[in-house]
Scaffold this active site. Structure first.
Site, PDB file in Angstrom:
ATOM      1  N   ASN A  68       0.837  -1.211   0.000  1.00 36.67           N
ATOM      2  CA  ASN A  68       0.000   0.000   0.000  1.00 36.67           C
ATOM      3  C   ASN A  68       0.866   1.252   0.000  1.00 36.67           C
ATOM      4  OD1 ASN A  68      -3.054  -0.447   0.156  1.00 36.67           O
ATOM      5  ND2 ASN A  68      -2.272  -2.019   1.534  1.00 36.67           N
ATOM      6  N   ARG A  98       3.425   0.633  26.348  1.00 39.59           N
ATOM      7  CA  ARG A  98       2.921   1.233  25.104  1.00 39.59           C
ATOM      8  C   ARG A  98       3.039   2.759  25.116  1.00 39.59           C
ATOM      9  NH1 ARG A  98       0.191  -1.369  21.474  1.00 39.59           N
ATOM     10  NH2 ARG A  98      -0.558  -2.988  22.872  1.00 39.59           N
ATOM     11  N   ARG A 123       0.464  -2.477  14.904  1.00 38.41           N
ATOM     12  CA  ARG A 123       0.571  -2.153  16.327  1.00 38.41           C
ATOM     13  C   ARG A 123      -0.719  -1.486  16.766  1.00 38.41           C
ATOM     14  NH1 ARG A 123       4.364  -3.147  19.983  1.00 38.41           N
ATOM     15  NH2 ARG A 123       3.826  -1.156  20.916  1.00 38.41           N
ATOM     16  N   ILE A 124      -1.168  -1.809  17.961  1.00 36.31           N
ATOM     17  CA  ILE A 124      -2.300  -1.081  18.529  1.00 36.31           C
ATOM     18  C   ILE A 124      -1.780   0.241  19.049  1.00 36.31           C
ATOM     19  CG2 ILE A 124      -3.980  -1.076  20.408  1.00 36.31           C
ATOM     20  CD1 ILE A 124      -4.242  -4.110  19.970  1.00 36.31           C
ATOM     21  N   HIS A 134      -8.020  -0.976   6.204  1.00 35.10           N
ATOM     22  CA  HIS A 134      -8.319  -2.239   6.892  1.00 35.10           C
ATOM     23  C   HIS A 134      -8.961  -3.187   5.881  1.00 35.10           C
ATOM     24  CE1 HIS A 134      -9.160  -4.928  10.196  1.00 35.10           C
ATOM     25  NE2 HIS A 134     -10.386  -5.074   9.725  1.00 35.10           N
ATOM     26  N   THR A 149      -9.679   6.379  15.020  1.00 34.33           N
ATOM     27  CA  THR A 149     -10.080   6.812  16.353  1.00 34.33           C
ATOM     28  C   THR A 149      -9.451   5.845  17.355  1.00 34.33           C
ATOM     29  OG1 THR A 149     -12.059   5.444  16.302  1.00 34.33           O
ATOM     30  CG2 THR A 149     -12.291   7.719  15.524  1.00 34.33           C
ATOM     31  N   GLU A 154     -10.661   3.604  19.116  1.00 29.97           N
ATOM     32  CA  GLU A 154     -11.180   2.236  19.046  1.00 29.97           C
ATOM     33  C   GLU A 154     -10.548   1.515  17.855  1.00 29.97           C
ATOM     34  OE1 GLU A 154     -15.599   0.242  18.723  1.00 29.97           O
ATOM     35  OE2 GLU A 154     -15.451   2.334  19.346  1.00 29.97           O
ATOM     36  N   GLU A 203      -7.450  -2.334  -2.395  1.00 35.36           N
ATOM     37  CA  GLU A 203      -6.780  -1.445  -1.433  1.00 35.36           C
ATOM     38  C   GLU A 203      -5.860  -0.486  -2.186  1.00 35.36           C
ATOM     39  OE1 GLU A 203      -4.919  -3.255   2.033  1.00 35.36           O
ATOM     40  OE2 GLU A 203      -6.237  -4.981   1.883  1.00 35.36           O
TER      41      GLU A 203
HETATM   42  C1  GAR Z   1      -3.089  -4.811   4.063  1.00 31.81           C
HETATM   43  O1  GAR Z   1      -3.923  -5.819   3.547  1.00 31.81           O
HETATM   44  C2  GAR Z   1      -3.841  -3.968   5.080  1.00 31.81           C
HETATM   45  O2  GAR Z   1      -5.202  -3.824   4.760  1.00 31.81           O
HETATM   46  C3  GAR Z   1      -3.644  -4.765   6.345  1.00 31.81           C
HETATM   47  O3  GAR Z   1      -2.330  -5.219   6.272  1.00 31.81           O
HETATM   48  C4  GAR Z   1      -1.962  -5.420   4.915  1.00 31.81           C
HETATM   49  C5  GAR Z   1      -0.647  -4.717   4.670  1.00 31.81           C
HETATM   50  O4  GAR Z   1      -0.173  -4.996   3.380  1.00 31.81           O
HETATM   51  N1  GAR Z   1      -3.867  -3.941   7.490  1.00 31.81           N
HETATM   52  C6  GAR Z   1      -4.481  -4.369   8.596  1.00 31.81           C
HETATM   53  O5  GAR Z   1      -4.873  -5.498   8.743  1.00 31.81           O
HETATM   54  C7  GAR Z   1      -4.654  -3.287   9.679  1.00 31.81           C
HETATM   55  N2  GAR Z   1      -5.658  -3.666  10.596  1.00 31.81           N
HETATM   56  P1  GAR Z   1       0.977  -4.113   2.748  1.00 31.81           P
HETATM   57  O6  GAR Z   1       2.118  -4.083   3.782  1.00 31.81           O
HETATM   58  O7  GAR Z   1       1.390  -4.863   1.519  1.00 31.81           O
HETATM   59  O8  GAR Z   1       0.415  -2.760   2.464  1.00 31.81           O
END
Ligand code: GAR
Length: 208
Positions: free
Chosen positions: A14, A65, A91-92, A109, A141, A143, A174
């Site tokens: 991404n 954290r 990471r959270i 996401h 946010t 959450e 994405e």
């Molecule tokens: C992506 O699919 C993204 O949506 C997910 O991690 C992957 C990263 O791929 N993110 C989450 O799950 C966040 N909750 P990338 O490193 O190739 O962009």
């Protein structure tokens, strides 16, 4: 020029899509830095090869954290971001971190939020017999995997899908909606009111 800082933990596809769209489409923005919690993240190597500034803030060795997030903020703010982009940053984040970047923190996401926050989204969508899956770009946010939705893309769940085949189909989308959403932000096209995000020009915020 708006300054974008991208956070990642792994592959960075991404991040690559955003870096490439920013350059190819001449956004009024630049990727000021790519920051990772993992020195070995493949995305970090790609960014360094491309001549982008990179930094590692290892999450190990911090007592909690709050300390880690304070160090992360210190490093990120050294690059003076207008926008912080989470691109597979696993990471959270503490409420304090999220608050610090409120209104300028985006995440992608791999589900149609609010369905399936958290991990293993594709496996869970298949197990639930979902016929559509997808991805969501949202403002962050406190959450987890929650916040005003900027853009969503839906893809079919096919009868023979497994986690990997569905993840691959979603990832293609994405790479469409995340660069688009970041572009809208840096161009000042997004309006946030009552927890909802509207594109000022009425451009469709979904893809099928
Ligand atoms: C992506 O699919 C993204 O949506 C997910 O991690 C992957 C990263 O791929 N993110 C989450 O799950 C966040 N909750 P990338 O490193 O190739 O962009």
């Amino acid at each position: 020029m708006k300054r974008i800082v991208i956070l990642l933990s792994g592959r960075g596809s991404n991040m690559q899509a955003i870096v490439e769209a920013c350059a190819a489409e001449g956004w009024p923005a630049e990727v000021a830095a790519v920051v990772s919690n993992k020195a070995e993240a493949a995305g970090l190597a790609w960014a360094a090869e491309r001549g982008l500034a990179t930094a590692v803030v290892d999450h190990r060795g911090h007592p909690d954290r709050a300390h880690y997030d304070a160090e992360l903020i210190r490093v990120i703010d050294g690059f003076a971001p207008d926008l912080l982009v989470l691109a597979g940053f696993m990471r959270i984040l503490s409420a304090g971190f999220v608050q610090h970047y409120e209104g300028r923190l985006l995440n992608v996401h791999p589900s149609l939020l609010p369905a399936f926050p958290g991990l293993h989204t594709h496996r869970r969508a298949i197990e639930q017999g979902c016929k559509l899956a997808g991805a969501t770009v949202h403002f962050v946010t406190a959450e987890l995997d929650h916040g005003p939705i900027v853009a969503q893309a839906a893809v079919p769940v096919l009868p023979d899908d497994d986690e990997d085949s569905l993840a691959a189909r979603v990832l293609v989308q994405e790479h469409v909606i995340y660069p688009q959403a970041v572009r809208w932000f840096v161009e000042g096209q997004l309006e946030l009111a009552d927890g909802r995000v509207r594109h000022r020009g009425g451009v469709a915020q979904w893809a099928l």
